[in-house]
Design an enzyme around this catalytic site. Structure first.
Site, PDB file in Angstrom:
ATOM      1  N   SER A 247       0.801  -1.201  -0.116  1.00 29.40           N
ATOM      2  CA  SER A 247      -0.084   0.017  -0.011  1.00 29.40           C
ATOM      3  C   SER A 247       0.867   1.237   0.011  1.00 29.40           C
ATOM      4  O   SER A 247       0.351   2.477  -0.210  1.00 29.40           O
ATOM      5  CB  SER A 247      -0.835   0.036   1.408  1.00 29.40           C
ATOM      6  OG  SER A 247      -1.795  -1.047   1.467  1.00 29.40           O
TER       7      SER A 247
ATOM      8  N   HIS B  76      -1.315  -2.631  -6.920  1.00 26.54           N
ATOM      9  CA  HIS B  76      -1.940  -2.403  -5.754  1.00 26.54           C
ATOM     10  C   HIS B  76      -3.480  -2.289  -6.097  1.00 26.54           C
ATOM     11  O   HIS B  76      -4.222  -1.682  -6.522  1.00 26.54           O
ATOM     12  CB  HIS B  76      -1.564  -0.831  -5.350  1.00 26.54           C
ATOM     13  CG  HIS B  76      -2.220  -0.456  -3.994  1.00 26.54           C
ATOM     14  ND1 HIS B  76      -2.170   0.660  -3.802  1.00 26.54           N
ATOM     15  CD2 HIS B  76      -2.614  -1.110  -2.895  1.00 26.54           C
ATOM     16  CE1 HIS B  76      -2.654   1.000  -2.384  1.00 26.54           C
ATOM     17  NE2 HIS B  76      -2.877  -0.320  -1.913  1.00 26.54           N
TER      18      HIS B  76
ATOM     19  N   ASN C  57      -3.063   6.176  -0.793  1.00 27.57           N
ATOM     20  CA  ASN C  57      -2.816   6.353   0.493  1.00 27.57           C
ATOM     21  C   ASN C  57      -2.318   7.819   0.794  1.00 27.57           C
ATOM     22  O   ASN C  57      -2.503   7.961   1.831  1.00 27.57           O
ATOM     23  CB  ASN C  57      -2.112   5.092   1.122  1.00 27.57           C
ATOM     24  CG  ASN C  57      -3.065   3.918   1.129  1.00 27.57           C
ATOM     25  OD1 ASN C  57      -3.904   3.946   1.818  1.00 27.57           O
ATOM     26  ND2 ASN C  57      -2.488   2.922   0.535  1.00 27.57           N
TER      27      ASN C  57
HETATM   28  P1  NAD Z   1      -3.198  -9.334   6.463  1.00 27.31           P
HETATM   29  O1  NAD Z   1      -2.566  -9.234   7.560  1.00 27.31           O
HETATM   30  O2  NAD Z   1      -4.663  -9.528   6.413  1.00 27.31           O
HETATM   31  O3  NAD Z   1      -2.497 -10.641   5.783  1.00 27.31           O
HETATM   32  C1  NAD Z   1      -1.166 -10.688   5.678  1.00 27.31           C
HETATM   33  C2  NAD Z   1      -0.908 -12.140   5.679  1.00 27.31           C
HETATM   34  O4  NAD Z   1       0.517 -12.288   5.182  1.00 27.31           O
HETATM   35  C3  NAD Z   1      -1.221 -13.032   6.845  1.00 27.31           C
HETATM   36  O5  NAD Z   1      -1.900 -14.026   6.529  1.00 27.31           O
HETATM   37  C4  NAD Z   1       0.179 -13.309   7.088  1.00 27.31           C
HETATM   38  O6  NAD Z   1       0.154 -14.754   7.671  1.00 27.31           O
HETATM   39  C5  NAD Z   1       1.081 -13.587   5.655  1.00 27.31           C
HETATM   40  N1  NAD Z   1       2.537 -13.695   5.879  1.00 27.31           N
HETATM   41  C6  NAD Z   1       3.352 -12.935   6.618  1.00 27.31           C
HETATM   42  N2  NAD Z   1       4.449 -13.301   6.527  1.00 27.31           N
HETATM   43  C7  NAD Z   1       4.563 -14.028   5.372  1.00 27.31           C
HETATM   44  C8  NAD Z   1       5.470 -14.839   4.832  1.00 27.31           C
HETATM   45  N3  NAD Z   1       6.855 -14.810   5.078  1.00 27.31           N
HETATM   46  N4  NAD Z   1       5.250 -15.664   3.631  1.00 27.31           N
HETATM   47  C9  NAD Z   1       3.762 -15.680   3.403  1.00 27.31           C
HETATM   48  N5  NAD Z   1       2.886 -15.183   3.872  1.00 27.31           N
HETATM   49  C10 NAD Z   1       3.259 -14.187   4.970  1.00 27.31           C
HETATM   50  O7  NAD Z   1      -2.868  -8.204   5.517  1.00 27.31           O
HETATM   51  P2  NAD Z   1      -3.449  -7.484   3.997  1.00 27.31           P
HETATM   52  O8  NAD Z   1      -4.478  -6.437   4.733  1.00 27.31           O
HETATM   53  O9  NAD Z   1      -3.985  -8.572   3.420  1.00 27.31           O
HETATM   54  O10 NAD Z   1      -2.450  -6.681   3.647  1.00 27.31           O
HETATM   55  C11 NAD Z   1      -1.514  -7.341   2.632  1.00 27.31           C
HETATM   56  C12 NAD Z   1      -0.600  -6.278   1.845  1.00 27.31           C
HETATM   57  O11 NAD Z   1      -1.946  -5.414   1.161  1.00 27.31           O
HETATM   58  C13 NAD Z   1      -0.087  -5.271   2.717  1.00 27.31           C
HETATM   59  O12 NAD Z   1       1.028  -4.898   1.785  1.00 27.31           O
HETATM   60  C14 NAD Z   1      -0.962  -3.889   2.662  1.00 27.31           C
HETATM   61  O13 NAD Z   1      -0.537  -2.822   2.939  1.00 27.31           O
HETATM   62  C15 NAD Z   1      -1.778  -4.198   1.170  1.00 27.31           C
HETATM   63  N6  NAD Z   1      -3.030  -3.484   1.239  1.00 27.31           N
HETATM   64  C16 NAD Z   1      -3.792  -3.924   2.058  1.00 27.31           C
HETATM   65  C17 NAD Z   1      -5.309  -3.258   1.785  1.00 27.31           C
HETATM   66  C18 NAD Z   1      -6.514  -3.420   3.076  1.00 27.31           C
HETATM   67  O14 NAD Z   1      -7.474  -2.645   2.963  1.00 27.31           O
HETATM   68  N7  NAD Z   1      -5.976  -4.128   4.049  1.00 27.31           N
HETATM   69  C19 NAD Z   1      -5.642  -2.590   0.680  1.00 27.31           C
HETATM   70  C20 NAD Z   1      -4.481  -2.631  -0.330  1.00 27.31           C
HETATM   71  C21 NAD Z   1      -3.404  -2.965  -0.109  1.00 27.31           C
END
Ligand code: NAD
Length: 285
Positions: free
Chosen positions: A120, A142, A192
């Site tokens: 993000s 993204h 963001n």
């Molecule tokens: P989340 O916390 O829901 O999920 C993250 C996942 O990554 C977890 O299941 C965790 O177990 C896994 N993980 C951690 N280390 C790992 C590894 N070494 N190998 C494989 N998996 C691993 O987070 P999210 O909200 O899905 O966000 C994920 C990414 O997407 C981030 O970079 C975030 O900034 C981005 N993002 C989030 C949103 C949102 O609204 N939540 C929107 C756009 C982008």
């Protein structure tokens, strides 16, 4: 149909599970990779439930839903996804962790595979520096939450990202039914950079006693025509994710106006992360 046959999605959280489902629905084989079995199980549950609803609402037939679900394989070891011809990293928003994952991706996947990240806010150029031999194949892809609903893919080129990588990313985004829009590689990109300071300010307004959360959200939905108020949106995104994005922008843009609001940090420290933990600004239980 996409030119991509099999996609590896690294991280099966909110975003990775959504990206996997959309890709599988568009005919792409998916290997969903997470270090946590529990997260993979949760993702499978979400996939089954979403597809049941799609069938109920007659958005697709039972056969279409079942064949999309059958295209998704859940694995805990990235090596079991090594035959993928595209990879999207969607793990926790932490640059040290992501750099380690990028090194592993570089070692695991073939030399033509695009190494995309759903970050993000973290600089694409900085992530690409972890894999100097493949920096032309690193790109920001993204997606937005919830992935099956939101149309946008913000496409971010790093310093070394090739035209071919960009072109293929645009093509894949379109074949997943999304609308790709380019942005340049500054911390927080466009989405963001504009959204998070507003959410952060809503926490300051709440802490200062300007209004209670319900009223802050009502004022922004009724008065500014936002589909969702900033505090409810923060719960939806995850308060830890919001805090982390502010920290990345603070570090990357070097301005104290991006420091996370104390009230936001306080809730994260209490484990109140939003919808995903049942309690954030609001009680979701
Ligand atoms: P989340 O916390 O829901 O999920 C993250 C996942 O990554 C977890 O299941 C965790 O177990 C896994 N993980 C951690 N280390 C790992 C590894 N070494 N190998 C494989 N998996 C691993 O987070 P999210 O909200 O899905 O966000 C994920 C990414 O997407 C981030 O970079 C975030 O900034 C981005 N993002 C989030 C949103 C949102 O609204 N939540 C929107 C756009 C982008």
């Amino acid at each position: 149909m996409s030119h991509v046959r099999k996609m590896a999605v690294i991280g099966a959280g909110t975003m990775g599970s959504g990206i996997a489902l959309v890709a599988a629905s568009r005919g792409i084989e998916v290997a969903l990779v997470d270090v946590s079995n529990e997260q993979l199980e949760r993702a499978s549950g979400y996939h089954a439930k979403t597809m049941d609803r799609n069938v109920q609402k007659e958005r697709m037939t039972r056969e279409e839903a079942d064949s999309a679900l059958a295209r998704i394989t859940c694995v805990t070891d990235m090596a079991d996804a090594s035959d993928a011809d595209w990879v999207v990293e969607a793990a926790t928003e932490n640059s040290d962790l992501k750099k380690k994952i990028f090194v592993r991706m570089f070692e695991t996947f073939g030399p033509d595979v695009v190494l995309a990240t759903n970050t993000s806010s973290i600089s694409i150029t900085e992530l690409a520096e972890a894999v100097p031999g493949a920096s032309d194949r690193v790109i920001g892809m993204h997606f937005f939450n919830p992935v099956p609903v939101m149309k946008l893919v913000e496409v971010i080129k790093g310093r070394d990202t090739s035209e071919e990588t960009t072109h293929r990313t645009i093509e894949l985004s379109e074949s997943m039914g999304k609308i790709p829009v380019p942005a340049n590689d500054f911390a927080g990109f466009v989405s963001n950079r504009v959204l998070m300071p507003m959410i952060n300010e809503a926490f300051h307004a709440w802490a200062d006693g300007v209004a209670e959360p319900e009223n802050i959200d009502s004022i922004m939905t009724l008065g500014c025509a936002f589909p969702m108020g900033p505090l409810r949106l923060a719960d939806h995104i995850g308060l830890d994710v919001c805090r982390d994005i502010m920290l990345v922008m603070h570090r990357g843009l070097g301005d104290d106006k991006y420091l996370p609001a104390p009230k936001l940090v306080e809730l994260v420290d209490l484990g109140r992360l939003g919808n995903k933990t049942g309690h954030g600004v609001y009680d979701h239980t």
